[in-house]
Design an enzyme around this catalytic site. Structure first.
Site, mmCIF file in Angstrom:
data_model
loop_
_atom_site.group_PDB
_atom_site.id
_atom_site.type_symbol
_atom_site.label_atom_id
_atom_site.label_comp_id
_atom_site.label_asym_id
_atom_site.label_seq_id
_atom_site.Cartn_x
_atom_site.Cartn_y
_atom_site.Cartn_z
ATOM 1 N N LYS A 47 -2.349 6.118 -4.552
ATOM 2 C CA LYS A 47 -3.377 7.094 -4.166
ATOM 3 C C LYS A 47 -3.130 8.449 -4.826
ATOM 4 O O LYS A 47 -1.976 8.876 -5.000
ATOM 5 C CB LYS A 47 -3.399 7.267 -2.641
ATOM 6 C CG LYS A 47 -3.615 5.976 -1.874
ATOM 7 C CD LYS A 47 -3.702 6.223 -0.378
ATOM 8 C CE LYS A 47 -3.654 4.913 0.396
ATOM 9 N NZ LYS A 47 -2.283 4.367 0.494
ATOM 10 N N ASN B 68 3.452 -9.590 11.983
ATOM 11 C CA ASN B 68 2.152 -9.110 11.489
ATOM 12 C C ASN B 68 1.533 -10.006 10.416
ATOM 13 O O ASN B 68 0.322 -9.988 10.213
ATOM 14 C CB ASN B 68 2.286 -7.683 10.946
ATOM 15 C CG ASN B 68 2.484 -6.660 12.041
ATOM 16 O OD1 ASN B 68 2.232 -6.927 13.212
ATOM 17 N ND2 ASN B 68 2.943 -5.470 11.668
ATOM 18 N N ASP C 198 0.841 -1.189 0.000
ATOM 19 C CA ASP C 198 0.000 0.000 0.000
ATOM 20 C C ASP C 198 0.884 1.250 0.000
ATOM 21 O O ASP C 198 1.616 1.496 0.967
ATOM 22 C CB ASP C 198 -0.910 0.000 1.232
ATOM 23 C CG ASP C 198 -1.833 1.203 1.258
ATOM 24 O OD1 ASP C 198 -2.887 1.161 0.596
ATOM 25 O OD2 ASP C 198 -1.493 2.199 1.944
ATOM 26 N N GLY D 80 -3.365 1.127 15.777
ATOM 27 C CA GLY D 80 -3.270 2.412 16.460
ATOM 28 C C GLY D 80 -2.185 3.244 15.813
ATOM 29 O O GLY D 80 -1.519 2.801 14.878
ATOM 30 N N LYS E 96 1.410 -1.671 9.200
ATOM 31 C CA LYS E 96 2.555 -0.807 8.924
ATOM 32 C C LYS E 96 3.597 -0.955 10.032
ATOM 33 O O LYS E 96 3.288 -0.791 11.206
ATOM 34 C CB LYS E 96 2.065 0.637 8.842
ATOM 35 C CG LYS E 96 3.087 1.662 8.454
ATOM 36 C CD LYS E 96 2.409 2.956 8.062
ATOM 37 C CE LYS E 96 1.293 3.361 8.993
ATOM 38 N NZ LYS E 96 0.541 4.522 8.544
ATOM 39 N N SER E 97 4.811 -1.300 9.655
ATOM 40 C CA SER E 97 5.931 -1.331 10.594
ATOM 41 C C SER E 97 7.217 -1.316 9.789
ATOM 42 O O SER E 97 7.276 -1.889 8.699
ATOM 43 C CB SER E 97 5.882 -2.581 11.471
ATOM 44 O OG SER E 97 7.009 -2.609 12.332
ATOM 45 N N TYR F 248 3.529 9.784 0.164
ATOM 46 C CA TYR F 248 4.511 9.192 1.065
ATOM 47 C C TYR F 248 5.957 9.491 0.659
ATOM 48 O O TYR F 248 6.886 9.167 1.387
ATOM 49 C CB TYR F 248 4.309 7.673 1.147
ATOM 50 C CG TYR F 248 2.940 7.244 1.618
ATOM 51 C CD1 TYR F 248 2.056 8.153 2.211
ATOM 52 C CD2 TYR F 248 2.515 5.931 1.469
ATOM 53 C CE1 TYR F 248 0.798 7.757 2.631
ATOM 54 C CE2 TYR F 248 1.252 5.531 1.894
ATOM 55 C CZ TYR F 248 0.398 6.450 2.459
ATOM 56 O OH TYR F 248 -0.849 6.043 2.871
ATOM 57 N N HIS G 177 -7.170 9.807 -2.403
ATOM 58 C CA HIS G 177 -6.590 9.729 -1.064
ATOM 59 C C HIS G 177 -7.492 10.391 -0.003
ATOM 60 O O HIS G 177 -7.697 9.851 1.074
ATOM 61 C CB HIS G 177 -5.206 10.389 -1.065
ATOM 62 C CG HIS G 177 -4.310 9.914 0.028
ATOM 63 N ND1 HIS G 177 -2.947 9.938 -0.062
ATOM 64 C CD2 HIS G 177 -4.576 9.406 1.260
ATOM 65 C CE1 HIS G 177 -2.399 9.456 1.041
ATOM 66 N NE2 HIS G 177 -3.378 9.133 1.869
ATOM 67 N N HIS H 61 0.742 6.540 16.786
ATOM 68 C CA HIS H 61 1.298 7.692 17.496
ATOM 69 C C HIS H 61 2.480 8.248 16.698
ATOM 70 O O HIS H 61 3.316 8.969 17.234
ATOM 71 C CB HIS H 61 1.754 7.305 18.907
ATOM 72 C CG HIS H 61 0.640 7.197 19.887
ATOM 73 N ND1 HIS H 61 -0.171 6.098 19.966
ATOM 74 C CD2 HIS H 61 0.187 8.074 20.819
ATOM 75 C CE1 HIS H 61 -1.073 6.282 20.920
ATOM 76 N NE2 HIS H 61 -0.881 7.465 21.445
ATOM 77 N N SER I 125 -3.898 2.399 10.023
ATOM 78 C CA SER I 125 -3.674 2.586 11.471
ATOM 79 C C SER I 125 -4.357 1.471 12.254
ATOM 80 O O SER I 125 -4.929 1.686 13.320
ATOM 81 C CB SER I 125 -4.175 3.963 11.936
ATOM 82 O OG SER I 125 -3.413 4.993 11.372
#
Length: 325
Positions: free
Chosen positions: A85, A282, A51, A222, A272-273, A56, A118, A224, A219
């Protein structure tokens, strides 16, 4: 229980999409080269859905990672699903196709599998991704017709530049605007929105399902990551005791439980990581299944908490988060 990582869902245009994707966004302080490394690891461990987005600023690096993994025989192009996007400064219908071609050139791809609007709001077109006036205030464009933008995406699909088209961050009202458009040729195949156990989007998910539109979540663990967009005092999803307790039952992490929860609801998850061990973790969500009781427990921790509210866009008339869903 299937252990394969390429489980796919059928979209309303007949194409299929892997139910889990690798998210490539990173804050600006993360070097773009790290995107390339992470994407290669993701493909190596089994991710087949990447993705990305013009916003980005790493399309070149992600494209290089994909080409390297094709060249070394890890994947074939047809095995990989790439989502791109359309950023909000490119909402000029007659210029959209050339913008898609530019992204494809940067990515070294002949087509994208999925292309999304987007955000439903438009910014002043030009070279800057976040145009501002002399006072530092973001310059919106309020004259853009979302239906005209959608028609331009339909033309990109007809031209073979993209296989499927959809939207991102659209609320119900904005989705209905597209669905009710006179002469609609293709329905959106999906709506990608923030979605996790603290914001489970149950009403929007129900609406999308009733219209044969898939919901994709970002997300999903989550967020941050971006101090300008995310309230740093908001609770940390992966520290939730319910997710931890359920994870212990299955010998899985809270993150794996959160991902599995979404998959069982029929939500596509964008995980996402940039941490190699977490990327590997994941993808390991296909060897267990949450019970209906566990699913209800996770339903119960919903707080309608939105991490990615991006308040700087709140004054735009097409800002999507003023509606309930």
């Amino acid at each position: 229980m299937a252990s394969k990582s390429d489980v796919r869902l059928l979209m309303n245009d007949g194409n299929t999409i892997p139910v889990i994707g690798f998210g490539t966004y990173a804050p600006e302080y993360v070097p773009a080269a790290d995107s390339e490394k992470a994407a290669k690891i993701a493909i190596d461990v089994g991710f087949r859905h990447i993705d990305g987005a013009h916003l980005y600023f790493n399309e070149k690096e992600i494209g290089r990672a994909i080409q390297e993994k094709i060249a070394d025989g890890t994947i074939k192009r047809q095995d990989l699903f790439y989502t791109g996007k359309l950023w909000s400064t490119f909402h000029v219908p007659e210029l959209i196709q050339s913008h898609v071609k530019q992204s494809l050139q940067t990515l070294q791809l002949d087509y994208m599998d999925l292309y999304l609007i987007h955000w439903p709001f438009s910014l002043k077109s030009g070279g800057e991704f976040m145009p501002v006036d002399e006072n530092g205030k973001i310059i919106f464009d309020t004259n853009v017709d979302l239906c005209a933008i959608w028609e331009a995406l339909e033309q990109c699909k007809d031209a073979g530049l993209v296989k499927s088209i959809g939207v991102s961050n659209f609320n119900r009202r904005q989705l209905e605007l597209i669905l009710n458009k006179p002469g609609l040729k293709y329905k959106p195949v999906c709506n990608q929105v923030e979605c996790h156990p603290y914001l489970n989007q149950s009403k929007l998910l129900k609406f999308c399902k009733s219209n044969d539109i898939l919901l994709a979540g970002y997300s999903v663990l989550g967020s941050h990551r971006h101090k300008d967009w995310v309230d740093q005092t908001s609770p940390v999803l992966l520290e939730d005791p319910v997710l931890a307790a359920i994870g212990k039952q299955y010998n899985k992490s809270p993150a794996q439980v959160a991902l599995r929860y979404q998959i069982q609801r029929g939500v596509i998850v964008i995980a996402k990581s940039y941490n190699p061990e977490r990327i590997k973790e994941n993808i390991k969500v296909f060897d267990f299944e949450l019970s209906s009781e566990d699913m209800k427990l996770i339903d119960g921790i919903n707080r309608n908490l939105r991490y990615v509210a991006i308040p700087v866009f709140a004054d735009h008339p097409q800002y999507p988060f003023k509606d309930e869903y």
